[in-house]
Write a protein that holds these residues in place. Structure first.
Motif, mmCIF file in Angstrom:
data_model
loop_
_atom_site.group_PDB
_atom_site.id
_atom_site.type_symbol
_atom_site.label_atom_id
_atom_site.label_comp_id
_atom_site.label_asym_id
_atom_site.label_seq_id
_atom_site.Cartn_x
_atom_site.Cartn_y
_atom_site.Cartn_z
ATOM 1 N N PHE A 11 0.813 -1.215 0.000
ATOM 2 C CA PHE A 11 0.000 0.000 0.000
ATOM 3 C C PHE A 11 0.846 1.263 0.000
ATOM 4 O O PHE A 11 0.396 2.311 -0.476
ATOM 5 C CB PHE A 11 -0.953 0.005 1.204
ATOM 6 C CG PHE A 11 -2.187 -0.816 0.985
ATOM 7 C CD1 PHE A 11 -3.247 -0.311 0.265
ATOM 8 C CD2 PHE A 11 -2.285 -2.100 1.490
ATOM 9 C CE1 PHE A 11 -4.394 -1.063 0.048
ATOM 10 C CE2 PHE A 11 -3.421 -2.863 1.289
ATOM 11 C CZ PHE A 11 -4.473 -2.353 0.561
ATOM 12 N N ALA A 12 2.045 1.186 0.574
ATOM 13 C CA ALA A 12 2.905 2.372 0.635
ATOM 14 C C ALA A 12 3.211 2.907 -0.764
ATOM 15 O O ALA A 12 3.179 4.123 -1.005
ATOM 16 C CB ALA A 12 4.203 2.044 1.380
ATOM 17 N N LYS A 20 2.182 6.495 -2.364
ATOM 18 C CA LYS A 20 3.218 7.413 -2.850
ATOM 19 C C LYS A 20 2.940 7.856 -4.282
ATOM 20 O O LYS A 20 3.129 9.027 -4.637
ATOM 21 C CB LYS A 20 4.580 6.722 -2.764
ATOM 22 C CG LYS A 20 5.728 7.605 -3.227
ATOM 23 C CD LYS A 20 7.057 6.881 -3.100
ATOM 24 C CE LYS A 20 8.204 7.768 -3.593
ATOM 25 N NZ LYS A 20 9.519 7.075 -3.470
ATOM 26 N N LEU A 21 2.482 6.915 -5.124
ATOM 27 C CA LEU A 21 2.223 7.226 -6.526
ATOM 28 C C LEU A 21 0.866 7.891 -6.742
ATOM 29 O O LEU A 21 0.581 8.376 -7.834
ATOM 30 C CB LEU A 21 2.309 5.941 -7.367
ATOM 31 C CG LEU A 21 3.670 5.237 -7.388
ATOM 32 C CD1 LEU A 21 3.584 3.946 -8.188
ATOM 33 C CD2 LEU A 21 4.738 6.157 -7.982
ATOM 34 N N GLY A 22 0.022 7.881 -5.696
ATOM 35 C CA GLY A 22 -1.302 8.483 -5.822
ATOM 36 C C GLY A 22 -2.330 7.587 -6.485
ATOM 37 O O GLY A 22 -3.466 8.020 -6.740
ATOM 38 N N THR A 23 -1.963 6.323 -6.744
ATOM 39 C CA THR A 23 -2.896 5.409 -7.417
ATOM 40 C C THR A 23 -3.935 4.840 -6.455
ATOM 41 O O THR A 23 -4.991 4.381 -6.887
ATOM 42 C CB THR A 23 -2.125 4.251 -8.073
ATOM 43 O OG1 THR A 23 -1.293 3.609 -7.078
ATOM 44 C CG2 THR A 23 -1.244 4.752 -9.199
ATOM 45 N N LEU A 24 -3.638 4.851 -5.138
ATOM 46 C CA LEU A 24 -4.600 4.319 -4.175
ATOM 47 C C LEU A 24 -5.860 5.177 -4.156
ATOM 48 O O LEU A 24 -6.981 4.650 -4.190
ATOM 49 C CB LEU A 24 -3.977 4.254 -2.781
ATOM 50 C CG LEU A 24 -4.903 3.744 -1.667
ATOM 51 C CD1 LEU A 24 -5.365 2.314 -1.966
ATOM 52 C CD2 LEU A 24 -4.200 3.804 -0.316
ATOM 53 N N GLU A 25 -5.692 6.483 -4.120
ATOM 54 C CA GLU A 25 -6.848 7.381 -4.096
ATOM 55 C C GLU A 25 -7.685 7.212 -5.358
ATOM 56 O O GLU A 25 -8.923 7.207 -5.311
ATOM 57 C CB GLU A 25 -6.397 8.837 -3.954
ATOM 58 C CG GLU A 25 -5.835 9.209 -2.588
ATOM 59 C CD GLU A 25 -4.431 8.667 -2.355
ATOM 60 O OE1 GLU A 25 -3.828 8.145 -3.315
ATOM 61 O OE2 GLU A 25 -3.946 8.762 -1.207
ATOM 62 N N ALA A 26 -6.997 7.063 -6.495
ATOM 63 C CA ALA A 26 -7.727 6.875 -7.752
ATOM 64 C C ALA A 26 -8.481 5.548 -7.746
ATOM 65 O O ALA A 26 -9.623 5.463 -8.224
ATOM 66 C CB ALA A 26 -6.740 6.919 -8.928
ATOM 67 N N THR A 46 -0.112 0.032 5.158
ATOM 68 C CA THR A 46 -1.258 0.941 4.998
ATOM 69 C C THR A 46 -1.079 2.240 5.769
ATOM 70 O O THR A 46 -1.776 3.220 5.502
ATOM 71 C CB THR A 46 -2.565 0.277 5.487
ATOM 72 O OG1 THR A 46 -2.463 0.004 6.901
ATOM 73 C CG2 THR A 46 -2.844 -1.007 4.736
ATOM 74 N N LEU A 47 -0.137 2.261 6.716
ATOM 75 C CA LEU A 47 0.006 3.414 7.610
ATOM 76 C C LEU A 47 0.938 4.491 7.079
ATOM 77 O O LEU A 47 1.017 5.570 7.668
ATOM 78 C CB LEU A 47 0.517 2.945 8.978
ATOM 79 C CG LEU A 47 -0.376 1.951 9.732
ATOM 80 C CD1 LEU A 47 0.301 1.516 11.022
ATOM 81 C CD2 LEU A 47 -1.750 2.541 10.009
ATOM 82 N N THR A 48 1.653 4.205 5.982
ATOM 83 C CA THR A 48 2.660 5.147 5.500
ATOM 84 C C THR A 48 2.750 5.111 3.983
ATOM 85 O O THR A 48 2.329 4.134 3.347
ATOM 86 C CB THR A 48 4.041 4.812 6.108
ATOM 87 O OG1 THR A 48 5.023 5.719 5.602
ATOM 88 C CG2 THR A 48 4.462 3.397 5.770
ATOM 89 N N SER A 49 3.307 6.157 3.418
ATOM 90 C CA SER A 49 3.565 6.193 1.976
ATOM 91 C C SER A 49 5.033 5.936 1.670
ATOM 92 O O SER A 49 5.449 6.014 0.520
ATOM 93 C CB SER A 49 3.147 7.556 1.399
ATOM 94 O OG SER A 49 3.888 8.604 2.032
ATOM 95 N N SER A 82 -10.549 4.576 5.594
ATOM 96 C CA SER A 82 -10.469 5.942 6.109
ATOM 97 C C SER A 82 -9.882 6.893 5.079
ATOM 98 O O SER A 82 -10.118 8.110 5.131
ATOM 99 C CB SER A 82 -9.627 5.972 7.382
ATOM 100 O OG SER A 82 -8.244 5.713 7.103
ATOM 101 N N LYS A 83 -9.126 6.356 4.123
ATOM 102 C CA LYS A 83 -8.560 7.207 3.062
ATOM 103 C C LYS A 83 -9.613 7.560 2.009
ATOM 104 O O LYS A 83 -9.419 8.501 1.237
ATOM 105 C CB LYS A 83 -7.390 6.471 2.363
ATOM 106 C CG LYS A 83 -6.324 5.946 3.317
ATOM 107 C CD LYS A 83 -5.684 7.069 4.106
ATOM 108 C CE LYS A 83 -4.638 6.509 5.081
ATOM 109 N NZ LYS A 83 -4.068 7.578 5.944
#
Length: 250
Positions: free
Chosen positions: A78-79, A83-89, A166-169, A247-248
């Motif tokens: 998940f980090a 970092k790449l911003g793909t999780l939010e997408a 999951t707790l950090t990028s 939560s994100k």
């Protein structure tokens, strides 16, 4: 289920295309190969067949290598996405968070299982080297129990490492925090189990000591209490990972 398997295939492809995966694989195979060589050396110097056969999955270095190797496998899960911003997408799509977490968990677990594949060759070599008048070596029951044990321990460690990711990028932070938690808990439970003067503390230490569990499984003993312990704790860390990722999305 179709979404889950699509995510799992993507995770496996990402994992096996990563250079760090092959670095981890190389060093772990060196360790398991060295452990097998030490096992054969012990047999050559008169060690009991029963004792030596237990060292395939619980040799001197393997229980301490797993807490180091697993965080290197899970640190990016998940980090890297964060970092790449793909999780939010990804979270803006119809993908359900539990499916995403389980796909990453099982992808890492498959890679962890691949790390142990040389053990099949080692068992075959033992069978070929065993004298014709020696029956029951290697003990396949104990071997299967030992393999089951290392997979069970690995599943919990992967769940913990995934939670840390999951707790950090930052992948390095995820790896170090996972390593610190795993190796720290191992040494604490070892101290409780083998050093404490209190009988009650020793009992608790033995119950939670992954080193003791791996040795027990390698003797061919599958204790349902250990299975429940690892399954429930792994499920808890996966649930916690789901909650963190959800939560994100808010």
């Amino acid at each position: 289920m179709g979404v889950f398997f699509s995510l799992l295939k993507k995770e496996l492809r990402t994992c096996f295309y990563s250079p760090i995966a092959y670095v981890v694989m190389f060093f772990f195979w060196v360790l398991t190969g060295g452990n097998f060589y030490w096992q054969l050396e012990s047999l050559a110097h008169g060690e009991s067949l029963t004792v030596a056969s237990q060292w395939l999955f619980s040799g001197l270095v393997l229980p301490f290598a797993i807490p180091v190797i697993v965080p290197l496998i899970t640190m990016r899960l998940f980090a890297e996405e964060r970092k790449l911003g793909t999780l939010e997408a990804l979270l803006t799509t119809s993908v359900r968070v539990p499916e995403l977490v389980l796909a990453k968990f099982f992808g890492a677990l498959v890679f962890y299982a691949v790390l142990w594949l040389p053990s099949i060759v080692y068992v075959y070599i033992q069978m070929r080297l065993a004298p014709a008048d020696v029956a029951g070596f290697p003990d396949l029951g104990a071997t299967f129990a030992g393999a089951f044990g290392v997979m069970l321990v690995g599943a919990l460690y992967i769940a913990i490492g995934l939670f840390m990711s999951t707790l950090t990028s930052n992948q390095i932070v995820a790896a170090i925090s996972g390593f610190a938690l795993l190796i720290g808990s191992m040494f604490v439970t070892m101290y409780m189990a083998y050093t404490s003067q209190s009988q009650g503390v020793r009992v608790v230490g033995l119950y939670y000591s992954s080193l003791e569990h791996m040795m027990t499984f390698s003797r061919g003993i599958i204790d349902s209490r250990m299975v429940i312990l690892y399954v429930t704790h792994a499920a808890w860390f996966l649930f916690a990972s789901v909650r963190v990722v959800e939560s994100k999305r808010v």
